[in-house]
Design an enzyme around this catalytic site. Structure first.
Site, PDB file in Angstrom:
ATOM      1  N   HIS A   1       3.993   4.941  13.578  1.00 49.40           N
ATOM      2  CA  HIS A   1       2.864   5.304  12.705  1.00 49.40           C
ATOM      3  C   HIS A   1       1.509   4.973  13.313  1.00 49.40           C
ATOM      4  CE1 HIS A   1       2.120   1.123  11.874  1.00 49.40           C
ATOM      5  NE2 HIS A   1       1.366   1.344  10.848  1.00 49.40           N
TER       6      HIS A   1
ATOM      7  N   SER B   1      -6.347   3.076  18.267  1.00 51.54           N
ATOM      8  CA  SER B   1      -7.483   2.268  17.826  1.00 51.54           C
ATOM      9  C   SER B   1      -8.755   3.092  17.933  1.00 51.54           C
ATOM     10  CB  SER B   1      -7.605   1.031  18.710  1.00 51.54           C
ATOM     11  OG  SER B   1      -8.088   1.409  19.977  1.00 51.54           O
TER      12      SER B   1
ATOM     13  N   ASP C   1       0.847  -1.190   0.000  1.00 47.11           N
ATOM     14  CA  ASP C   1       0.000   0.000   0.000  1.00 47.11           C
ATOM     15  C   ASP C   1       0.883   1.239   0.000  1.00 47.11           C
ATOM     16  OD1 ASP C   1      -2.106   1.676  -0.027  1.00 47.11           O
ATOM     17  OD2 ASP C   1      -3.056   0.925   1.796  1.00 47.11           O
TER      18      ASP C   1
ATOM     19  N   LEU D   1     -12.181   6.615   8.672  1.00 43.57           N
ATOM     20  CA  LEU D   1     -12.290   8.067   8.846  1.00 43.57           C
ATOM     21  C   LEU D   1     -12.854   8.287  10.240  1.00 43.57           C
ATOM     22  CD1 LEU D   1     -13.637  10.771   6.454  1.00 43.57           C
ATOM     23  CD2 LEU D   1     -14.524  10.629   8.778  1.00 43.57           C
TER      24      LEU D   1
ATOM     25  N   ASN E   1       3.917   4.416   4.278  1.00 44.06           N
ATOM     26  CA  ASN E   1       4.605   3.416   3.452  1.00 44.06           C
ATOM     27  C   ASN E   1       5.224   4.115   2.257  1.00 44.06           C
ATOM     28  OD1 ASN E   1       3.404   1.599   5.182  1.00 44.06           O
ATOM     29  ND2 ASN E   1       2.373   0.420   3.600  1.00 44.06           N
TER      30      ASN E   1
END
Lengths: 136, 486
Positions: free
Chosen positions: B408, B384, B100, B210, B334
């Site tokens: 990240h 999370s 990705d 989102l 990434n």
């Protein structure tokens, strides 16, 4: 022919068995489908395709990659996989088909890509065994 | 000297939060893990350390292969990994970027407060879920013909600006102003372009989301003010990447490396580390294609942000400009970028691979947007969906320790298979809503179970280590209000 989803911290791994190379390819593909969807619908039309590669392992990688591509461009979840594998002088070929279930008929999640990480494709006393990690 | 052993790997404690795997055998450099003892214990439970050690086999790897505090097992190169390779004599590794390409996050600020939003959470989460394409086959905000795809790949957010989906201010607040000059659309395969055309402006699924959040804690008032952040403010965090186009680009180049640079591949302990020698034709083509996919991902996040502005305008019955919905920053997780770093007193051009790691440049680096030149680059660390996220700024020690990088996210702790055995999606949703006032909407219950708060590491601990090491300084903390998932 059968498959099992195996534990992986970040991704999903499929372990599969089959009496022939074609069967084990299709079993890994069934595992790929299971990684994307818990309950399949009976809808959709079959489509066929062939893939060629320089080795057995590369063929398995390219076959699964092609399925992910077909999923995105056809807008269907490939399921009920069938595959036969043959060898010519300088390459390996898989002739495959799958039933493409329209996305509207299933609750499906993305699998991004097939990986070579920890990939195994081995002949055993009972046929063939494969292990493939998919990037989710 | 304090040491820790995990299987056949011994780590020596260099100093607080810094652990080293010494160079031996075929390793081209030592490896380092930046972690507290508690995080190291978790990192040592899967194949992260083995994958990190493997990464030191990459030709031209400089100083150390590095694992961030949120590191965990991936495929080939560990997630949370940073590897800088020499751009002249080393290599570039699609495997060390991941499938990705430019998966990342962006944050948009608003002038709304939590009080303004209270009572509208259900309406807002439904409207966002309805308006923003997500999940498998969810389509995109726009569907691109061949010319549009090539334009997006070549120009990134400049295309979005011309097409009316972005403002000049958005570009000014994006890394590289949202456009990589090195992008070469002609090196992106037709297959990749086919996969991308229906996905421009979409979340995807898995861990992409989102989230509407409120700022709960401010740790550095002056930096927060420079970032336009204050307590109780509503912000929006968007996490997605380059979708099928990026995934296919990585796949294509891994296979080409296998065919065209088999000799180099044979020297590497894992085929997923596949690398092309620096200055080779294939390295140039991959770099051009990857930069094009980076542009695609920026446009993807921009279109999701544009649609979010429209949803807020509907729900709050106000123009989004009146709500001052501005891009704070967009960071990649990434990526491999040519950057100049000082190594042993000498400036060298390196490919800095960050896979599940964020660039975290401190004040003064020329790459920073003018708005952040004096305070350091914003770094966005999502937790999370049941925990807080953090905004950091690039730390003064990041250039010395991590080639200007930090973590990240929280980092996964539990497999998806195990998560589905331990959690039930609907129950997770109900508990989040009733106990924490977090409204979650997803394409399926399985996705919610796979992303339950309990499957992630403690983001507070990850950020504490980053802050104490000085690689990313914590600025504010946020907490979820609404979350949509693919």
């Amino acid at each position: 022919m059968c498959y099992t989803l195996r534990e992986h911290t970040a991704d999903v791994a499929v372990e599969a068995h089959g009496s022939t190379l074609g069967n084990v390819f299709a079993a890994v593909a069934d595992g790929l489908t299971a990684a994307m969807c818990d309950e399949l619908a009976e809808t959709g039309d079959r489509f066929s395709f062939s893939v060629r590669a320089e080795s057995r392992e590369a063929l398995l990688f390219d076959y699964l990659d092609q399925l992910i591509y077909e999923r995105d461009v056809r807008g269907v979840l490939p399921a009920a996989h069938e595959a036969t594998v043959r060898q010519t002088d300088d390459e390996w070929i898989v002739d495959a088909s799958a039933r493409g279930i329209p996305f509207a008929d299933v609750d499906a999640r993305d699998v991004k890509a097939v990986t070579y990480s920890e990939m195994r494709l081995e002949e055993t006393g009972n046929g063939w065994e494969a292990y493939v990690v998919f990037d989710v | 000297m304090t040491t820790r052993e995990f299987g056949d790997i011994e780590l020596r404690r260099v100093r607080e939060h810094v652990w080293e795997i010494p160079q031996e055998g075929e390793m081209n450099a030592p490896a380092r893990v930046l972690a507290s003892e508690a995080l190291l214990e978790q990192i040592g439970q899967d194949k992260t350390l083995e994958q990190l050690r493997n990464a030191t086999h990459l030709p031209g790897i400089t100083n150390h292969a590095i694992c961030m505090p949120d590191g965990h097992q991936g495929y080939g190169f560990p997630v949370g990994g940073v590897g800088a390779t020499d751009a002249t004599d080393g290599c570039i590794s699609p495997g060390a970027v991941g499938y990705d390409i430019n998966c990342g996050v962006r944050m948009m600020t608003t002038n709304l407060t939590y009080e303004d939003l209270k009572g509208k959470e259900a309406e807002l989460v439904d409207a966002l879920f309805e308006a923003i394409p997500s999940g498998l086959g969810g389509g995109g905000v726009v569907t691109g013909d061949a010319e549009t795809i090539d334009d997006i790949l070549a120009r990134g957010m400049e295309w979005a600006l011309d097409a009316g989906y972005a403002t000049e201010d958005d570009l000014a607040h994006c890394e590289d102003e949202g456009s990589r000059d090195d992008a070469r659309p002609e090196y992106v395969s037709q297959k990749a372009k086919d996969r991308g055309r229906n996905q421009i402006g979409s979340l995807g699924s898995g861990n992409h989301f989102l989230e509407v959040q409120r700022v709960t804690d401010v740790y550095r008032e002056d930096v927060a003010e420079s970032f336009g952040l204050e307590a109780d403010q509503i912000v929006v965090l968007i996490h997605c990447g380059s979708r099928g186009l990026g995934h296919q680009t990585c796949t294509d180049y891994l296979r080409r490396i296998e065919k065209e640079h088999a000799d180099l591949l044979e020297e590497l302990p894992d085929k997923e580390l596949a690398a092309a020698p620096a200055r080779s034709q294939l390295a140039e083509e991959y770099y051009g294609a990857m930069c094009a996919a980076i542009n695609f991902a920026w446009v993807n996040r921009q279109l999701v942000m544009h649609r979010t502005r429209e949803v807020f305008a509907d729900v709050f019955d106000r123009d989004w400009r009146d709500m001052e919905m501005r891009l704070l920053y967009d960071v990649a997780h990434n990526i491999a970028k040519k950057e100049v770093h000082t190594v042993d007193g000498e400036d060298r051009e390196l490919y800095v691979h960050r896979k599940g790691a964020t660039r975290a440049f401190p004040a003064g680096r020329p790459e920073l947007p003018p708005a952040y030149a004096d305070v350091g680059q914003p770094v966005i660390i999502p937790g999370s969906m049941g925990a807080g996220s953090y905004i950091l700024r690039g730390g003064e020690s990041s250039l010395d320790l991590t080639f200007g990088s930090t973590a990240h996210g929280a980092g996964r702790l539990m497999s998806r298979t195990q998560a589905k055995q331990e959690y039930w999606g609907e129950t997770v949703q109900e508990e989040l809503r009733e106990q924490q006032k977090i409204f979650v909407k997803a394409q399926s219950g399985a996705t919610v179970a796979e992303e339950a708060p309990g499957v992630y590491k403690d983001v507070d601990e990850v950020v504490r280590v980053s802050d104490e090491l000085g690689i990313g300084d914590k600025v504010v903390r946020t907490f979820p209000v609404c979350n949509i998932k693919g």
